[in-house]
Design a protein around this motif. Structure first.
Motif, mmCIF file in Angstrom:
data_model
loop_
_atom_site.group_PDB
_atom_site.id
_atom_site.type_symbol
_atom_site.label_atom_id
_atom_site.label_comp_id
_atom_site.label_asym_id
_atom_site.label_seq_id
_atom_site.Cartn_x
_atom_site.Cartn_y
_atom_site.Cartn_z
ATOM 1 N N PHE A 199 0.822 -1.207 0.000
ATOM 2 C CA PHE A 199 0.000 0.000 0.000
ATOM 3 C C PHE A 199 0.864 1.269 0.000
ATOM 4 C CE2 PHE A 199 -2.998 -3.133 1.850
ATOM 5 C CZ PHE A 199 -3.955 -3.075 0.848
ATOM 6 N N SER A 200 1.994 1.230 0.703
ATOM 7 C CA SER A 200 2.901 2.377 0.680
ATOM 8 C C SER A 200 3.425 2.616 -0.734
ATOM 9 C CB SER A 200 4.075 2.145 1.637
ATOM 10 O OG SER A 200 3.621 1.990 2.961
ATOM 11 N N ASN A 203 0.593 3.974 -3.108
ATOM 12 C CA ASN A 203 0.200 5.349 -2.796
ATOM 13 C C ASN A 203 1.307 6.377 -3.008
ATOM 14 O OD1 ASN A 203 -2.437 4.620 -2.064
ATOM 15 N ND2 ASN A 203 -1.784 4.076 0.012
ATOM 16 N N ASN A 204 2.529 5.920 -3.328
ATOM 17 C CA ASN A 204 3.642 6.859 -3.461
ATOM 18 C C ASN A 204 4.651 6.356 -4.501
ATOM 19 O OD1 ASN A 204 5.295 9.055 -3.019
ATOM 20 N ND2 ASN A 204 6.102 8.327 -1.063
ATOM 21 N N GLN A 205 4.144 6.004 -5.685
ATOM 22 C CA GLN A 205 5.018 5.398 -6.699
ATOM 23 C C GLN A 205 6.073 6.369 -7.220
ATOM 24 O OE1 GLN A 205 2.778 2.780 -9.607
ATOM 25 N NE2 GLN A 205 1.061 3.528 -8.366
#
Length: 331
Positions: A199-200, A203-205
């Motif tokens: 998920f990290s 959400n922050n590709q």
């Protein structure tokens, strides 16, 4: 644990992962499905694959019966919807008398997870600490002192996570989590934490590479980290230190990667993640180098009735017919 990933070129169709020992790694057993095997068949699957730890999200009698004399260590969950009732000491004692005492010690209940992913603004938030205290008192008065009582958090409570050493609980969460951490310190209990690099990454590709999330990055980044799992875990350790929990150990009560249904969700990525996590869990993190890291993979099966986005239904290591989604081979 040693892991051998075979047939890398055909990960999408078949991945072989070899395990030697399962001391630090368990698997979560969720039941949001109408096509899953019987509880006895599931526990037999754990045993036949050498999986030595299980997380149960509720005190399911059939599962607990099947676990008797299995030597499988258990995280036993107290569902969120009963937390409010357990703010009553007698109700908590009744819960332990019904759901723990009949099974222990033939079922190796190691932890009781009082609530899962409760946030400071959740309706259940005010119930967590008194429920923890009442369950702990009931455990102690029943001479079940080997069982540790805790709660499972997610990383939404972390306000700052990078660099990991600057990790801190959010301003809105400190008042909620600090007394819980004090409770854990007083009772020598670990904090259970659900850690999801997936998920990290999603959400922050723009800042997080897939290789960093999948443990395949070569070399360390500018703050000394080679993978996202360690960075997240150490940010929670840093946050604990800032609220008086320097000596609290973290048990990773969930971690997984979906095989379909969303960005980066593929059988190949999931196989790579699970295999590398199992190998990695035998060691430690930069902040806590003395491992192993007790970790529970999420999850045993795809859960076809689980609510939420499509990815939520694709975290299983096994299919409902008990065949491995990735060709798992355990020593």
């Amino acid at each position: 644990m040693s892991i051998t990933l075979v047939l890398i070129g055909v990960l999408l169709s078949s991945t072989a992962v070899e395990f030697t020992g399962a001391q630090s790694v368990g698997v979560c057993y969720g039941g949001f499905g109408n096509n899953l095997p019987t509880r006895q068949a599931v526990i037999d699957l754990y045993k036949s694959n050498g999986i030595g730890k299980i997380r149960l999200y509720n005190p399911d009698d059939a599962a607990l019966q099947a676990l008797k004399n299995s030597n499988i260590e258990v995280i036993l969950g107290v569902p969120n919807d009963v937390l409010k009732s357990l703010t009553n000491a007698q109700a908590a004692a009744d819960w332990v008398n019904k759901n723990v005492k009949p099974y222990y010690p033939s079922v190796k209940i190691k932890y009781i997870a009082v609530g899962n992913e409760i946030h400071a603004d959740s309706p259940e938030a005010s119930s967590v600490l008194p429920a923890l205290q009442n369950i702990q008192n009931a455990i102690s008065s029943s001479n079940l002192g080997q069982i540790k009582v805790s709660t499972a958090i997610d990383t939404i409570l972390i306000g700052k996570s990078y660099p990991p050493n600057d990790g801190a609980f959010s301003d809105g969460s400190v008042g909620y989590i600090r007394p819980i951490v004090n409770f854990l310190v007083s009772n020598g209990s670990p904090l259970l934490a659900n850690v999801y690099p997936y998920f990290s990454y999603v959400n922050n590709q723009q800042s997080i590479g897939l290789d960093y999330a999948l443990f395949t990055k070569q070399g360390k980044n500018e703050v000394g980290y080679q993978n996202l799992f360690d960075a997240i875990l150490d940010s929670i350790y840093a946050a604990l230190e800032k609220v008086g929990g320097s000596n609290v150990k973290i048990v990773v009560s969930e971690s997984g990667w979906p095989s379909e249904g969303g960005t980066g969700a593929s059988a190949g990525n999931a196989a790579t993640y699970y295999g590398n996590l199992i190998r990695h869990a035998k060691g430690g993190t930069p902040k806590r180098p003395n491992g192993p890291i007790e970790t529970y993979l999420f999850a045993m099966f795809d859960e076809n009735q689980k609510p939420g986005p499509e990815i939520e239904r694709h975290f299983g290591l096994f299919r409902p017919d008990k065949s491995p989604k990735y060709q798992l081979s355990f020593n």
